[in-house]
Design a protein around this motif. Structure first.
Motif, mmCIF file in Angstrom:
data_model
loop_
_atom_site.group_PDB
_atom_site.id
_atom_site.type_symbol
_atom_site.label_atom_id
_atom_site.label_comp_id
_atom_site.label_asym_id
_atom_site.label_seq_id
_atom_site.Cartn_x
_atom_site.Cartn_y
_atom_site.Cartn_z
ATOM 1 N N ASP A 162 0.822 -1.206 0.000
ATOM 2 C CA ASP A 162 0.000 0.000 0.000
ATOM 3 C C ASP A 162 0.863 1.265 0.000
ATOM 4 O O ASP A 162 0.539 2.253 -0.678
ATOM 5 N N ARG A 165 2.305 1.907 -3.466
ATOM 6 C CA ARG A 165 1.306 2.514 -4.338
ATOM 7 C C ARG A 165 1.122 3.997 -4.008
ATOM 8 O O ARG A 165 0.978 4.836 -4.915
ATOM 9 N N TYR A 166 1.124 4.326 -2.729
ATOM 10 C CA TYR A 166 0.967 5.727 -2.322
ATOM 11 C C TYR A 166 2.145 6.573 -2.813
ATOM 12 O O TYR A 166 1.955 7.663 -3.384
ATOM 13 N N THR A 301 -4.009 5.509 -6.359
ATOM 14 C CA THR A 301 -4.631 5.828 -5.070
ATOM 15 C C THR A 301 -5.877 4.984 -4.844
ATOM 16 O O THR A 301 -6.137 4.528 -3.717
ATOM 17 N N ILE A 304 -5.311 1.536 -3.155
ATOM 18 C CA ILE A 304 -4.776 1.449 -1.783
ATOM 19 C C ILE A 304 -5.879 0.933 -0.855
ATOM 20 O O ILE A 304 -6.973 1.497 -0.802
ATOM 21 N N THR A 305 -5.589 -0.129 -0.134
ATOM 22 C CA THR A 305 -6.622 -0.768 0.683
ATOM 23 C C THR A 305 -6.784 -0.132 2.057
ATOM 24 O O THR A 305 -7.863 -0.197 2.647
ATOM 25 N N ARG A 310 -4.901 5.925 2.116
ATOM 26 C CA ARG A 310 -5.545 6.418 0.896
ATOM 27 C C ARG A 310 -5.981 7.870 1.037
ATOM 28 O O ARG A 310 -6.000 8.625 0.066
ATOM 29 N N ASP A 311 -6.313 8.279 2.265
ATOM 30 C CA ASP A 311 -6.812 9.638 2.495
ATOM 31 C C ASP A 311 -5.714 10.648 2.839
ATOM 32 O O ASP A 311 -6.013 11.820 3.062
#
Length: 344
Positions: A162, A165-166, A301, A304-305, A310-311
């Motif tokens: 995650d 990915r971020y 984004t 992202i789990t 994600r926020d």
């Protein structure tokens, strides 16, 4: 140049032939990690003019044992090894021998701002400069009798999925912010500004490529070297070089477009998102070609789990929103900056 011995090779032999026998039965781990161009195999003969020589980082169970190891080395090391003095320094760092000893958790925390032998948090990851992560996971372990180097390096080998990915999304977002500017500057008659923005974009594409290939981008002196050593990047590198050298914004845009399309194809090969178009397109109604990098940032984004991650604001790691050397070399300030910027 014919007499130059790379630092990793020199220090490996130094440990085996001098330091290991010197330590006798002292429990320890030993490696060449931490600062220095030799750690990442970027050293050349030029590197030997200061702060360079046979050296080994020794970890001991206690800080007191570390002091004893350094005292033993000071008393018993030979004056030279492999044709290089064992005591060296610079105008900044007073001369001393190349056996550095420490307690593992203390050394790791001082370099990174946290101990990777424990839980590694989101703050830890994002506040750790890429150069520092490369220095701890690069180099070479000569001996791990304490079983600390293997676990620490494994914990930091690469971002959790995650977080990867971020960080990738944030790097694409950096491209999105300026990808239309080389053309807009040039159209306005600001050729110097167009060239400057092009070079900024080239740097971000190089960093994005390294991140996609699971490599921590080193600091500016070694960024080009690390990039060109990646297999399969010759065509991309050629396009970036032509963009930097291009005369006029149209030539720069043409070469940046080739680079964007290649990096977009690499994104699709990673299969982190559904495939996205790799073709450049106009920037709204303006006559500038862009890849619309925001598409890639948004797509990443969305995968992202962890909702908290994600926020987060699309700022990324400390290297993605700050580049002051005096900041990046201070773990406490890096952590304070990331806390403030991301609300962690």
């Amino acid at each position: 140049m014919s007499g130059f011995v790379p630092g990793l090779e020199l220090s490996r032999a130094f440990y085996k032939e001098v330091v290991r026998p010197l330590l006798a039965d002292v429990p320890h781990s030993a490696a060449l990690i931490g600062p220095g161009s030799d750690v990442l195999a970027f050293d050349t003969e030029r590197s030997t003019d200061h702060d360079w020589g046979p050296r080994v980082l020794v970890f001991t169970p206690t800080a007191r044992q570390a002091e004893q190891v350094e005292e033993l080395a000071a008393a018993r090391l030979p004056k030279e090894f492999g044709g290089y003095p064992t005591v060296f320094g610079s105008d900044v760092n007073p001369p001393r021998h190349g056996v550095f000893a420490a307690q593992a958790e203390e050394w790791l925390t001082a370099r990174l701002g946290f101990n990777p032998l424990g839980e590694v948090t989101t703050l830890d990851w994002l506040a750790a400069p890429w150069q520092r992560l490369a220095e701890v996971t690069g180099g070479e372990v000569f001996h791990d009798g304490l079983n600390v180097l293997g676990p620490a390096r494994a914990a930091l080998n690469w971002y959790p999925d995650d977080l990867w990915r971020y960080v990738l999304a944030c790097q694409w977002q950096r491209l999105a912010q300026e990808e239309a500017f080389p053309g807009r500057c040039g159209e306005a008659g600001d050729d110097l500004g167009s060239a400057v923005v092009t070079m900024r974009l080239v740097r971000d594409v190089m960093r994005l490529t390294l991140l996609m290939r699971r490599r921590y981008p080193p600091y500016s002196k070694w960024l080009g070297t690390a990039f060109t050593r990646l297999p399969g990047t010759a065509d991309l590198g050629d396009a970036l070089a032509r963009a930097v050298a291009g005369a006029g914004w149209r030539r720069r845009e043409e070469q940046l477009s080739l680079a964007y399309e290649r990096i977009a194809a690499l994104h699709n090969r990673l299969a982190l998102t559904d495939p996205l178009s790799t073709k450049v397109r106009p920037y709204f109604e303006r006559p500038f070609q862009v890849i619309d990098a925001g598409r890639f940032a948004r797509a990443l984004t969305a995968t992202i789990t962890d909702p908290r991650l994600r926020d987060l604001p699309p700022l990324g790691s400390i290297d993605q929103f700050a580049d002051s050397t005096d900041l990046l070399c201070d773990p406490a300030r890096c952590r304070a900056a990331v806390r403030a910027a991301l609300g962690l």
